[in-house]
Design an enzyme around this catalytic site. Structure first.
Site, short mmCIF file in Angstrom:
data_model
loop_
_atom_site.label_atom_id
_atom_site.label_comp_id
_atom_site.label_asym_id
_atom_site.label_seq_id
_atom_site.Cartn_x
_atom_site.Cartn_y
_atom_site.Cartn_z
N ILE A 144 18.00 -18.18 -1.14
CA ILE A 144 18.56 -17.19 -0.22
C ILE A 144 19.54 -17.85 0.75
O ILE A 144 20.70 -17.43 0.86
CB ILE A 144 17.42 -16.48 0.57
CG1 ILE A 144 16.47 -15.75 -0.40
CG2 ILE A 144 17.97 -15.55 1.62
CD1 ILE A 144 17.09 -14.61 -1.16
N GLU A 179 17.60 -27.63 6.80
CA GLU A 179 16.49 -27.59 5.85
C GLU A 179 15.47 -28.65 6.22
O GLU A 179 15.82 -29.81 6.40
CB GLU A 179 17.04 -27.83 4.43
CG GLU A 179 15.99 -28.11 3.36
CD GLU A 179 14.93 -27.03 3.28
OE1 GLU A 179 15.27 -25.85 3.11
OE2 GLU A 179 13.72 -27.39 3.39
N HIS A 219 16.07 -10.73 -13.12
CA HIS A 219 15.53 -9.44 -13.54
C HIS A 219 16.62 -8.37 -13.62
O HIS A 219 17.57 -8.40 -12.84
CB HIS A 219 14.46 -8.98 -12.54
CG HIS A 219 13.22 -9.81 -12.56
ND1 HIS A 219 12.34 -9.79 -13.62
CD2 HIS A 219 12.69 -10.68 -11.67
CE1 HIS A 219 11.34 -10.62 -13.38
NE2 HIS A 219 11.53 -11.18 -12.20
N LYS A 240 4.33 -7.60 -11.63
CA LYS A 240 4.97 -7.41 -12.92
C LYS A 240 4.08 -7.88 -14.05
O LYS A 240 4.39 -7.68 -15.21
CB LYS A 240 6.29 -8.16 -12.96
CG LYS A 240 7.31 -7.67 -11.96
CD LYS A 240 8.66 -8.30 -12.23
CE LYS A 240 9.65 -8.04 -11.11
NZ LYS A 240 9.33 -8.77 -9.87
N SER A 278 9.45 -11.98 -5.52
CA SER A 278 10.23 -11.57 -6.67
C SER A 278 10.68 -10.13 -6.42
O SER A 278 9.92 -9.34 -5.88
CB SER A 278 9.36 -11.64 -7.91
OG SER A 278 10.12 -11.34 -9.05
N CYS A 297 7.19 -37.67 -21.98
CA CYS A 297 6.38 -38.76 -21.41
C CYS A 297 6.18 -38.57 -19.91
O CYS A 297 5.48 -39.36 -19.29
CB CYS A 297 6.99 -40.12 -21.73
SG CYS A 297 8.27 -40.65 -20.58
N CYS A 318 10.51 -43.99 -17.67
CA CYS A 318 11.75 -44.15 -16.91
C CYS A 318 11.57 -44.24 -15.40
O CYS A 318 12.51 -44.56 -14.69
CB CYS A 318 12.72 -43.01 -17.25
SG CYS A 318 12.07 -41.38 -16.87
C1 LIG Z 1 5.45 -17.85 -9.23
C2 LIG Z 1 6.71 -17.18 -8.82
C3 LIG Z 1 7.56 -16.63 -9.76
C4 LIG Z 1 8.73 -15.99 -9.38
N1 LIG Z 1 9.58 -15.54 -10.35
C5 LIG Z 1 10.76 -14.96 -10.00
C6 LIG Z 1 11.66 -14.54 -11.00
O1 LIG Z 1 11.44 -14.74 -12.19
N2 LIG Z 1 12.80 -13.89 -10.63
C7 LIG Z 1 13.08 -13.66 -9.32
O2 LIG Z 1 14.11 -13.06 -9.07
N3 LIG Z 1 12.26 -14.11 -8.35
C8 LIG Z 1 11.11 -14.77 -8.65
N4 LIG Z 1 10.27 -15.24 -7.67
C9 LIG Z 1 10.66 -15.08 -6.29
C10 LIG Z 1 11.67 -16.15 -5.85
O3 LIG Z 1 11.24 -17.42 -6.24
C11 LIG Z 1 11.82 -16.10 -4.35
O4 LIG Z 1 12.15 -14.80 -3.97
C12 LIG Z 1 12.93 -17.01 -3.80
O5 LIG Z 1 12.85 -18.30 -4.35
C13 LIG Z 1 12.85 -17.09 -2.31
O6 LIG Z 1 13.85 -17.93 -1.84
P1 LIG Z 1 13.97 -18.30 -0.30
O7 LIG Z 1 15.26 -19.00 -0.15
O8 LIG Z 1 13.71 -17.09 0.51
O9 LIG Z 1 12.73 -19.27 -0.01
P2 LIG Z 1 12.59 -20.83 -0.16
O10 LIG Z 1 13.11 -21.32 -1.44
O11 LIG Z 1 11.19 -21.19 0.17
O12 LIG Z 1 13.55 -21.40 0.97
C14 LIG Z 1 13.18 -21.48 2.32
C15 LIG Z 1 13.53 -22.84 2.83
O13 LIG Z 1 13.38 -22.87 4.24
C16 LIG Z 1 12.93 -24.13 4.64
N5 LIG Z 1 12.33 -24.04 5.96
C17 LIG Z 1 11.19 -23.40 6.30
N6 LIG Z 1 10.93 -23.52 7.61
C18 LIG Z 1 11.94 -24.26 8.14
C19 LIG Z 1 12.23 -24.73 9.46
N7 LIG Z 1 11.44 -24.49 10.49
N8 LIG Z 1 13.35 -25.48 9.63
C20 LIG Z 1 14.17 -25.76 8.58
N9 LIG Z 1 13.93 -25.33 7.33
C21 LIG Z 1 12.83 -24.58 7.10
C22 LIG Z 1 11.96 -24.46 3.54
O14 LIG Z 1 11.70 -25.85 3.46
C23 LIG Z 1 12.63 -23.92 2.29
O15 LIG Z 1 13.40 -24.89 1.63
C24 LIG Z 1 9.08 -15.89 -8.01
C25 LIG Z 1 8.23 -16.44 -7.07
C26 LIG Z 1 7.07 -17.11 -7.44
C27 LIG Z 1 6.22 -17.75 -6.42
#
Ligand SMILES: Cc1cc2nc3c(=O)[nH]c(=O)nc-3n(C[C@H](O)[C@H](O)[C@H](O)COP(=O)(O)OP(=O)(O)OC[C@H]3O[C@@H](n4cnc5c(N)ncnc54)[C@H](O)[C@@H]3O)c2cc1C
Lengths: 313, 530
Positions: B12, B31, B49, B302, B389, B487, B492
């Site tokens: 995001i 981050e 999706h 789902k 998701s 492996c 590596c």
């Molecule tokens: C098992 C599983 C399967 C999924 N499958 C799908 C799929 O097939 N298709 C789909 O569309 N979606 C899927 N999703 C949903 C998708 O993965 C999430 O919606 C998406 O990755 C969320 O992204 P994000 O950037 O909001 O969160 P994150 O990737 O968690 O990013 C947030 C970031 O903020 C950082 N952060 C937090 N607090 C602080 C702070 N105080 N200071 C600085 N940095 C901070 C964290 O370290 C992290 O890197 C799935 C989720 C799961 C768990």
């Protein structure tokens, strides 16, 4: 090396020996403990010593061309080998090929151990390399899964470096390793060996913090009430070896799905004529002396095959 | 002073950063982890999706359909391997068949294109390994797969190429809003506020005290960029790496979005972690299915799927289980059993011996829908939370949505004259032709120096990954696939440790798996200690 020497002794004139590492000898170079060569040389040697005997013999035979830092990346059924050397990709066409590519370790994932995935989980061979070749201690508080020889040897190795070895956990009722290794590596150092136990869970977010151990019944299922925890920062996984046969698979040879060994009529053969396999890539052996014997046979088989080919020409 | 700070470098935050990098703005991403994509975005199903399983009228539904389209477009621009494989929602009996029509109708209302109900004969021909029990399916051709972490890296790299700063190992621990006494648009909460988590209180206080000293000096100057009367309101973000100031701020902190919100005094939502365990099958099984296989969805999930991944390995999962801890990424025996049992109903030939790896991810759940809004009580701050998701899919659409919110609330969006939209496609020796490979090796021998023998990754690619920001073993793995093969790094890891140490100038003892606390080795025995 043993296959190359025996092929030479059986009359093959033009032999190319490819090795991707800087040195010949393979995994033996990191096996600095003794116990090698008892049957073959009738004396006890370290891994590097055992290897160096073969290196000397290979280097003394002019018809064996040795190329190190040569990484075979492709093999065809027509026995063309592509290999990388620094700056070049080389293709050679051979009349016969002997594969002596060894094996890799089974992993924690293949043993389906539940829990987290932090740092501190090592295949035993990697830990051995880190300590013996690179000079880094991977952990101070160790639990070992699997009583194969690498696991046993590494229990002692960690102990000698001043680390604590909590236990060796073995799911079978008997050890998979040599009895002499159980005595010399565990008993002599007071390291407990748990038979019929398995790791049920790994804990720790960034680094391993501990494991749950359970006793198992005949079907390898957890016996209720038997669970106990052990604190540790390192988990060594030594749960068996798998022959590395991806190149012959690429060439179209048939492999046994379970063991990843070549399916063949006779020892050292594959389903592809003129392509032979020896050592741990043919079958996982316990003792290097038998590996050398197996490889010598492969060298002779290749020579025999070439004899046949030449008669036809 | 930044114009915009984005908290969180998941998919995001990265998608927003890339979108905003089109404009003449000073933007930084903060981050907390050692590298981007180490949060939710690294462990998910990797599915783009089509938008089928969302209720009409939800943000999820709207942004998923739009995100699917945008992802395909941007993937092309950045040269990343998006594959449009299509999905099948499979009915096993007549009742289920009936609900397929409902799903189709709802999805069409959302604008999902190309939907088709298919019967037994179609399935037999097009999905041969599917169970004989299947009576029909809803086929959604726009479903696709992507490598989720490489997607994040590519978005972020492109944002960087367009001027965005990325600060890793930088955790936001306190936020305060400083109001310009001369500013017209003062928020309803006039008083300056300091909010933060209790454990970091002392550190935050000290930072603010230090900064106050500096600002006292700053305020006498008239540099319009640096705060002070007449220059507008701004935020002060206290972080583990010092203070950052910005006029606008986006909270994209994933699982921790509620904690970041609380730093700003916003307390009306909580993120509940919901675990999903996934199990990866051997690449040799890459022909297992041609499509993504879905069961009929329930109200909350789902369901457990048969997935294709962009690395070629099939994958099965995820489970859905509420857990207490946002750090609980453990897999379980029960999860393993549940997933196997469930997928075998659809693809009976799946064998547990083909499973070569597994992981768990945590969905940042908060209610039923995404929460994307401007915080009127804390003007200038935009919240993007509850990104379960299809958050991965929706990300580029979320970015546009957030851009519009920012614009509406006063962020001045003027396009840069030049935006680097395209990126050179990454090279890989073994996906090139033999002739091209030969040439590459001749020009740079490092291409022929193979480090990871299972996935055939060269030292060139590993060094390149470090240059692009990899600092940890996991970072190398996600970028290059080194250590991700058969492996699992047995061969590596030692070499990769050395390359990382060499490239970063660190000692091997301080190289980690995924950040501080996950060091690989504990002692250097080469310095002749005894
Ligand atoms: C098992 C599983 C399967 C999924 N499958 C799908 C799929 O097939 N298709 C789909 O569309 N979606 C899927 N999703 C949903 C998708 O993965 C999430 O919606 C998406 O990755 C969320 O992204 P994000 O950037 O909001 O969160 P994150 O990737 O968690 O990013 C947030 C970031 O903020 C950082 N952060 C937090 N607090 C602080 C702070 N105080 N200071 C600085 N940095 C901070 C964290 O370290 C992290 O890197 C799935 C989720 C799961 C768990």
């Amino acid at each position: 090396m043993a296959a190359a020497i025996s092929a030479h002794e059986s009359g093959v004139k033009d032999i190319l020996l490819l090795e991707r590492d800087l040195y010949l000898g393979g995994l033996l170079n990191q096996c600095i403990h003794t116990g090698f060569g008892l049957t073959y040389f009738k004396e006890t040697l370290t891994g590097p010593e055992y290897a160096s005997r073969f290196v000397e013999r290979v280097r003394a035979i002019p018809s064996i061309e040795v190329v190190t830092r040569a990484f075979a990346v492709r093999l065809t059924g027509e026995k063309t080998v592509d290999y990388l050397i620094p700056g070049h990709m080389v293709s050679v066409r051979a009349k016969a090929v002997v594969m002596a590519t060894g094996s890799r370790e089974r992993t924690r994932e293949m043993a389906h151990i539940a829990g987290t995935r932090p740092a501190g989980i090592f295949p035993a061979g990697l830990a051995q390399r880190l300590i013996n070749i690179e000079g880094y201690l991977p952990g101070k508080n160790v639990v070992i899964v699997g009583s194969g020889d690498i696991g046993l040897i590494m229990a002692r190795r960690f102990k000698l470096e001043g680390a604590e070895v909590k236990a060796v956990i073995e799911i079978q009722p008997v050890t998979r390793g040599l009895v002499r290794n159980v005595v010399q590596c565990l008993d002599d150092f007071g390291i407990p060996l748990y038979f019929r136990h398995k790791i049920a869970h790994i804990y720790g977010k960034d680094r391993v913090e501990g494991v749950d151990v359970v006793r198992v019944d005949e079907e390898m299922r957890e016996i209720e009430g038997s669970r106990f925890s052990m604190g540790c920062d390192t988990l060594l996984v030594s749960v068996g070896l798998i022959p590395e046969n991806e190149l012959i698979e690429m060439a179209g040879a048939e492999l046994d799905k379970k063991s990843n060994t070549p399916v063949s009529g006779r020892m050292n053969e594959t389903s592809l004529p003129g392509i032979f396999v020896c050592g741990n890539s043919y079958k996982v052996y316990d003792i290097v002396d038998t590996v050398s014997a197996c490889a010598e046979n492969a060298g002779r088989m290749a020579a025999g095959y070439l004899g046949k080919v030449e008669q036809q020409v | 002073m930044y114009d915009l700070i984005i908290i969180g470098a998941g998919v995001i935050g990265s998608a927003i950063a890339r979108e905003i990098s089109r404009y003449r703005l000073n933007v930084a991403v903060l981050e907390k982890s050692e590298e981007p994509a180490f949060g939710v975005s690294k462990s998910n199903s990797g599915i783009i999706h089509p938008g089928t399983q969302n209720r009409p009228g939800t943000l999820k539904g709207k942004l998923c359909v739009q995100g699917n389209r945008l992802t395909r477009m941007i993937a092309k621009e950045l040269g990343i391997d998006f594959k449009k494989v299509g999905e099948l929602i499979v009915a096993l009996d007549n009742d289920e068949l009936v609900s397929l029509s409902d799903i189709k109708r709802e999805a069409e209302a959302l604008g999902v294109p190309g939907l088709k109900l298919v019967g037994r004969a179609w399935l037999k021909k097009n999905e041969p390994n599917l169970t004989e029990e299947a009576v029909g399916a809803l086929y959604a051709p726009t479903a696709g797969i992507i490598s989720p972490y490489r997607w994040v890296y590519d978005l972020l790299e492109n944002a960087k190429a367009n001027g965005v700063e990325v600060h890793t190992s930088t955790r936001v621990i306190g936020i305060r809003r400083v109001e310009d006494p001369l500013s017209a648009d003062r928020g309803p909460r006039f008083e300056k506020r300091i909010a933060h988590s209790a454990e970091s209180k002392a550190w935050v206080e000290r930072l603010y005290a230090l900064c106050a000293l500096r600002y006292a000096d700053d305020r006498t100057r008239t540099d319009p960029g640096d705060g002070g009367p007449g220059t507008g309101n701004y935020f002060e973000l206290a972080t583990s790496r010092g203070m950052f100031r910005s006029r606008f701020m986006v909270n994209a902190a994933g699982l921790y979005a509620d904690e970041v919100a609380r730093m700003a005094g916003i307390e009306d939502f909580v993120i509940y972690p919901r675990k999903g365990e996934e199990f990866i099958l051997d690449k040799k099984k890459h022909n297992l299915t041609r499509h993504l296989i879905f069961p009929i969805p329930t109200k909350t999930s789902k369901g457990i799927l048969v997935i294709r991944t962009s690395d070629g390995n099939p994958m099965i999962g995820p489970t859905a289980q509420d857990v207490d801890s946002k750090e609980d990424l453990s897999t379980s025996e029960e999860g393993f059993r549940r997933v196997l049992e469930s997928v075998k109903k659809y693809v009976p030939s799946i064998d547990e011996n083909d499973i070569i790896a597994y992981f768990a991810g945590l969905r940042p759940a908060s209610g039923d829908d995404f929460i994307i809004r401007h915080e009127d009580a804390f003007p200038g701050m935009v919240t993007v939370a509850g990104m379960q998701s299809p958050g991965l899919t929706a990300a580029p659409a979320v970015a546009l949505f957030v851009r519009d919110i920012l614009k509406k609330n006063g962020l001045d969006l003027r396009r840069k004259p030049f935006f680097r939209r395209w990126r050179r496609e990454p090279y890989h020796l073994f996906s090139s032709s033999a002739e091209a490979a030969r040439k590459m090796i001749k020009e740079d021998p490092a291409y022929g120096d193979i480090v990871c023998r299972c996935e055939m990754v060269s030292s060139k690619e590993i060094r390149e990954a470090v240059r692009r920001g990899a600092r940890t073993l996991d970072g190398i793995k996600f970028r290059t696939r080194a250590q991700a093969g058969r492996c699992h790094g047995g061969f590596c890891t030692a070499r990769i440790l050395k390359i990382l140490a060499e490239e970063t100038g660190e000692n091997i003892t301080s190289i980690t798996k995924r950040g501080r606390g996950s060091e690989i080795v504990v002692r250097d025995m080469n310095d002749g200690g005894c």
